[in-house]
Enzyme design. Structure first.
Site, PDB file in Angstrom:
ATOM      1  N   ASP A 161      14.683 -35.711 -10.592  1.00 19.37           N
ATOM      2  CA  ASP A 161      15.165 -37.082 -10.716  1.00 19.37           C
ATOM      3  C   ASP A 161      14.579 -37.959  -9.612  1.00 19.37           C
ATOM      4  O   ASP A 161      14.320 -37.486  -8.507  1.00 19.37           O
ATOM      5  CB  ASP A 161      16.692 -37.104 -10.639  1.00 19.37           C
ATOM      6  N   GLY A 167      11.301 -42.907 -11.226  1.00 17.21           N
ATOM      7  CA  GLY A 167      11.285 -44.352 -11.420  1.00 17.21           C
ATOM      8  C   GLY A 167      11.568 -45.113 -10.139  1.00 17.21           C
ATOM      9  O   GLY A 167      10.882 -46.087  -9.807  1.00 17.21           O
ATOM     10  N   HIS A 192       6.368 -41.302 -12.771  1.00 20.59           N
ATOM     11  CA  HIS A 192       6.378 -40.109 -13.625  1.00 20.59           C
ATOM     12  C   HIS A 192       5.079 -39.317 -13.463  1.00 20.59           C
ATOM     13  O   HIS A 192       5.082 -38.081 -13.484  1.00 20.59           O
ATOM     14  CB  HIS A 192       6.597 -40.500 -15.083  1.00 20.59           C
ATOM     15  N   GLU A 225      19.301 -37.808 -23.981  1.00 14.90           N
ATOM     16  CA  GLU A 225      19.774 -39.159 -23.655  1.00 14.90           C
ATOM     17  C   GLU A 225      18.641 -40.083 -23.214  1.00 14.90           C
ATOM     18  O   GLU A 225      18.813 -41.313 -23.196  1.00 14.90           O
ATOM     19  CB  GLU A 225      20.836 -39.087 -22.549  1.00 14.90           C
ATOM     20  N   ASN A 226      17.509 -39.512 -22.851  1.00 14.41           N
ATOM     21  CA  ASN A 226      16.411 -40.342 -22.337  1.00 14.41           C
ATOM     22  C   ASN A 226      15.774 -41.228 -23.404  1.00 14.41           C
ATOM     23  O   ASN A 226      15.007 -42.136 -23.072  1.00 14.41           O
ATOM     24  CB  ASN A 226      15.325 -39.470 -21.697  1.00 14.41           C
ATOM     25  N   ARG A 240      15.962 -45.079 -23.026  1.00 21.62           N
ATOM     26  CA  ARG A 240      15.107 -45.870 -22.147  1.00 21.62           C
ATOM     27  C   ARG A 240      14.207 -46.788 -22.971  1.00 21.62           C
ATOM     28  O   ARG A 240      14.156 -46.686 -24.191  1.00 21.62           O
ATOM     29  CB  ARG A 240      14.288 -44.941 -21.254  1.00 21.62           C
TER      30      ARG A 240
END
Length: 224
Positions: free
Chosen positions: A2, A5, A19, A49-50, A53
């Protein structure tokens, strides 16, 4: 892994810049595993869940995954790394799925570090998919429901050929597990660190592993 970003934003760069930096860090960490005695490494690359984005970031990540597989395949095999993927593959585009299949086959004979990459993965989703497969076997008479116990479901999980994790590391200062290996991590040790993933050096990795090695794991029992 994590913080990609935020790492980029602090440098005035777009999130995808972070990334790409994070992808480079993966190679260094994988190559450090043998010297640290780490036989199995699982990295959380993209969650279910990404998809929330921005379209630009998601498209950029998918392109990065394809590029990573193409560029790193030879190096992975040369370092005797066996690669596996976990997650809901039908939710990914065909080209990426084919590359994933090819990399798994290309490294299938490797006997060194076992690298598992979680793409389009979510712990709840994994358990739901496993439960569906288990229910189908019950319906078809392949499995006696009276014999189902806590050892049964793991045989239907994406990680069925892997050991449960001993240590889960989350970078970037977030202190939550975010739907990662929910069933498998029941007795894992956790380490939450402030370092953003692109800054997660091999030295930090070694420190965390050494710290874990000093912990006493009792699995609900009493130390003797």
């Amino acid at each position: 892994m994590d913080g990609n970003g935020r790492w980029a934003e602090r440098r005035g760069q777009p999130r995808l810049f972070g990334h790409h930096a994070g992808a480079k860090r993966v190679r260094e960490v994988v190559e450090a595993c043998p010297d640290l005695g780490v036989d199995y490494l699982t990295i959380f690359a993209f969650s279910t869940e990404n998809w929330k984005r921005t379209q630009r970031e998601v498209a950029g990540l998918m392109s990065l995954f394809r590029s990573y597989i193409k560029k790193e395949a030879r190096a992975l095999r040369e370092h005797n790394v066996r690669v596996r993927f976990i997650g809901d593959r039908p939710g990914l585009d065909e080209k990426l799925r084919n590359l994933m299949d090819e990399l798994e086959e290309y490294t299938a004979h490797c006997t060194g570090t076992n690298l598992t990459i979680a793409i389009n993965y979510g712990g709840r989703d994994e358990v739901a998919r496993a439960t569906k497969r288990l229910a189908c076997d019950v319906a078809q008479g392949k499995l006696d429901p009276q014999k189902i116990d806590e050892e049964t479901l793991p045989r239907y999980l994406d990680t069925c050929v892997l050991p449960d994790p001993d240590l889960v590391i989350r970078t970037s200062g977030e202190a939550r597990i975010s739907n990662f290996l929910l069933w498998q991590s029941a007795y894992a040790e956790y380490e939450f660190i402030e370092t953003l993933w692109p800054d997660f050096t091999n030295e930090i990795f070694a420190q965390v592993v050494r710290s874990y090695a000093g912990r006493e794991r009792r699995y609900g029992g009493i130390a003797v």
